[in-house]
Design a protein around this motif. Sequence first.
Motif, short mmCIF file in Angstrom:
data_model
loop_
_atom_site.label_atom_id
_atom_site.label_comp_id
_atom_site.label_asym_id
_atom_site.label_seq_id
_atom_site.Cartn_x
_atom_site.Cartn_y
_atom_site.Cartn_z
N ALA A 38 -13.12 0.32 3.62
CA ALA A 38 -13.18 -1.02 3.04
C ALA A 38 -13.22 -0.91 1.53
O ALA A 38 -13.71 0.08 0.98
N MET A 39 -12.71 -1.92 0.84
CA MET A 39 -12.77 -1.97 -0.61
C MET A 39 -14.13 -2.51 -1.05
O MET A 39 -14.65 -3.46 -0.46
N THR A 40 -14.68 -1.91 -2.07
CA THR A 40 -15.88 -2.45 -2.71
C THR A 40 -15.64 -2.45 -4.22
O THR A 40 -14.85 -1.66 -4.73
N VAL A 41 -16.31 -3.33 -4.93
CA VAL A 41 -16.19 -3.31 -6.39
C VAL A 41 -17.06 -2.20 -6.93
O VAL A 41 -18.08 -1.81 -6.34
N GLY A 42 -16.66 -1.65 -8.05
CA GLY A 42 -17.42 -0.60 -8.70
C GLY A 42 -17.12 -0.57 -10.18
O GLY A 42 -16.50 -1.48 -10.74
N GLY A 43 -17.55 0.50 -10.82
CA GLY A 43 -17.40 0.59 -12.27
C GLY A 43 -18.70 0.19 -12.94
O GLY A 43 -19.39 -0.74 -12.49
N ASP A 44 -19.03 0.87 -14.02
CA ASP A 44 -20.33 0.68 -14.65
C ASP A 44 -20.62 -0.75 -15.08
O ASP A 44 -21.68 -1.30 -14.78
N ALA A 45 -19.66 -1.38 -15.76
CA ALA A 45 -19.88 -2.75 -16.24
C ALA A 45 -19.98 -3.72 -15.07
O ALA A 45 -20.81 -4.65 -15.08
N MET A 46 -19.15 -3.51 -14.07
CA MET A 46 -19.17 -4.39 -12.90
C MET A 46 -20.51 -4.25 -12.16
O MET A 46 -21.10 -5.26 -11.75
N ASN A 47 -20.98 -3.03 -12.01
CA ASN A 47 -22.26 -2.82 -11.34
C ASN A 47 -23.40 -3.50 -12.10
O ASN A 47 -24.22 -4.21 -11.51
N GLU A 48 -23.45 -3.28 -13.41
CA GLU A 48 -24.53 -3.87 -14.20
C GLU A 48 -24.48 -5.40 -14.16
O GLU A 48 -25.50 -6.06 -13.97
N ALA A 49 -23.29 -5.95 -14.37
CA ALA A 49 -23.17 -7.41 -14.39
C ALA A 49 -23.59 -8.01 -13.06
O ALA A 49 -24.27 -9.05 -13.02
N THR A 50 -23.23 -7.35 -11.97
CA THR A 50 -23.59 -7.85 -10.65
C THR A 50 -25.10 -7.87 -10.45
O THR A 50 -25.68 -8.88 -10.02
N ILE A 51 -25.76 -6.77 -10.79
CA ILE A 51 -27.20 -6.67 -10.56
C ILE A 51 -27.97 -7.61 -11.49
O ILE A 51 -28.90 -8.31 -11.06
N ILE A 52 -27.61 -7.65 -12.77
CA ILE A 52 -28.33 -8.52 -13.70
C ILE A 52 -28.18 -9.99 -13.31
O ILE A 52 -29.12 -10.77 -13.38
N SER A 53 -26.99 -10.36 -12.85
CA SER A 53 -26.79 -11.73 -12.39
C SER A 53 -27.66 -12.04 -11.19
O SER A 53 -28.30 -13.10 -11.11
N ARG A 54 -27.75 -11.10 -10.24
CA ARG A 54 -28.59 -11.31 -9.06
C ARG A 54 -30.07 -11.37 -9.43
O ARG A 54 -30.87 -11.98 -8.70
N LEU A 55 -30.42 -10.76 -10.55
CA LEU A 55 -31.81 -10.80 -11.00
C LEU A 55 -32.12 -12.05 -11.83
O LEU A 55 -33.23 -12.20 -12.35
N GLY A 56 -31.12 -12.94 -11.94
CA GLY A 56 -31.42 -14.27 -12.44
C GLY A 56 -31.01 -14.60 -13.85
O GLY A 56 -31.43 -15.64 -14.37
N HIS A 57 -30.17 -13.78 -14.49
CA HIS A 57 -29.79 -14.07 -15.87
C HIS A 57 -28.30 -14.37 -15.99
O HIS A 57 -27.48 -13.91 -15.18
N LYS A 58 -27.96 -15.16 -17.00
CA LYS A 58 -26.57 -15.54 -17.24
C LYS A 58 -25.80 -14.34 -17.77
O LYS A 58 -26.07 -13.86 -18.88
N THR A 59 -24.85 -13.89 -16.99
CA THR A 59 -24.22 -12.60 -17.24
C THR A 59 -22.71 -12.74 -17.35
O THR A 59 -22.09 -13.47 -16.57
N GLY A 60 -22.12 -12.02 -18.29
CA GLY A 60 -20.67 -11.97 -18.43
C GLY A 60 -20.19 -10.54 -18.42
O GLY A 60 -20.98 -9.59 -18.49
N ILE A 61 -18.89 -10.37 -18.34
CA ILE A 61 -18.31 -9.03 -18.32
C ILE A 61 -17.06 -9.01 -19.18
O ILE A 61 -16.29 -9.98 -19.22
N ILE A 62 -16.87 -7.91 -19.90
CA ILE A 62 -15.65 -7.65 -20.65
C ILE A 62 -15.04 -6.38 -20.09
O ILE A 62 -15.66 -5.32 -20.10
N SER A 63 -13.83 -6.52 -19.57
CA SER A 63 -13.15 -5.38 -18.98
C SER A 63 -11.67 -5.68 -18.94
O SER A 63 -11.19 -6.65 -19.54
N CYS A 64 -10.93 -4.84 -18.23
CA CYS A 64 -9.49 -5.02 -18.10
C CYS A 64 -9.08 -4.67 -16.68
O CYS A 64 -9.54 -3.67 -16.12
#
Length: 319
Positions: A38-64
């Motif tokens: 199965a496909m899962t999302v990964g990558g350092d920025a994606m991982n951090e943004a996902t966890i910080i958002s789940r912990l309750g803060h307004k989170t954005g991501i810059i990537s390509c």
Amino acid sequence: MEKKLDVICLGAAIVDIPLQPVSKDIFDIESYPVDRIAMTVGGDAMNEATIISRLGHKTGIISCVGDDAAGKFILDSCAKDHIDYEGIRIDPNIDTSMNVGLVTADGERTFVTNRNGSLWKTNIEHVDMEKMKQAKILSLASIFNNPLLDGKTLVRIFQEAKKADMIICADMIKPRLEETLDDIREALSYVDYFFPNFEEACLLTGETEEEKVADVLYNCGVKNVVMKIGKRGCYIRNAEGAIIVPAAKGITAIDTIGAGDNFASGFITGLLDGKDLQECAVYANCTAAVSVQYVGATTGVKGRQMVEDVLAKYREDYK
């Protein structure tokens, strides 16, 4: 500029396809069965943004990402986890990076990666500086992970962040292209909180003792060196000296992939919650402790309460 976001994570957003369990005779079998594909999302920025958002803060991501199915999968995941993805550039000329992970029954891993994918092709043109400045904190998810975001490029990015009064956090991985400490020394001088793990930091500094490793990084101008030291917790070095903040007790780790990203996410959450340095480190240790009990970088921390439960036990254990 108005700060619409609490934190923005800059770095890799990729798709992982873990295959488990496999054995080293995989090529000797015509059709090789695994438990799940199965496909899962990964990558350092994606991982951090996902966890910080789940912990309750307004989170954005810059990537390509590329204009492809894998890229759409990443954007859909951002939407699901309430991550602002206006900073993700869709480049039709590149493919979204995908990692195929081969994992043996005893946890040994190797990854098949695309050297021509978005992780390797992300450059300064993909970094939306104005979007970045909408956040209070910039997290450079991993120095060296996107090779074209080299030391000189990071200096440009960090200078713009400081003009916008942003706090800068950064993690790192092992150099991909034989980069040295001198290549990122100036960039490190802008970093407020640096999260290397001990092994990576040893390779970068040439030192082998925690105190000396941390001193070298601190002397590059890092305001707070927050070095991950595995099961022992983290080692902090700043102008006030050095302390060790111990890890959570009684944790049985089954998968450490993404533990560093979860640590950084917990620490940044602590900063946003107004915690002091030591309490940020405790929260980081507890967030990582949740993560390692699950397979996958973002499958463990579902919400703040999971970390709070570990934190409550931590307080009891270290009374």
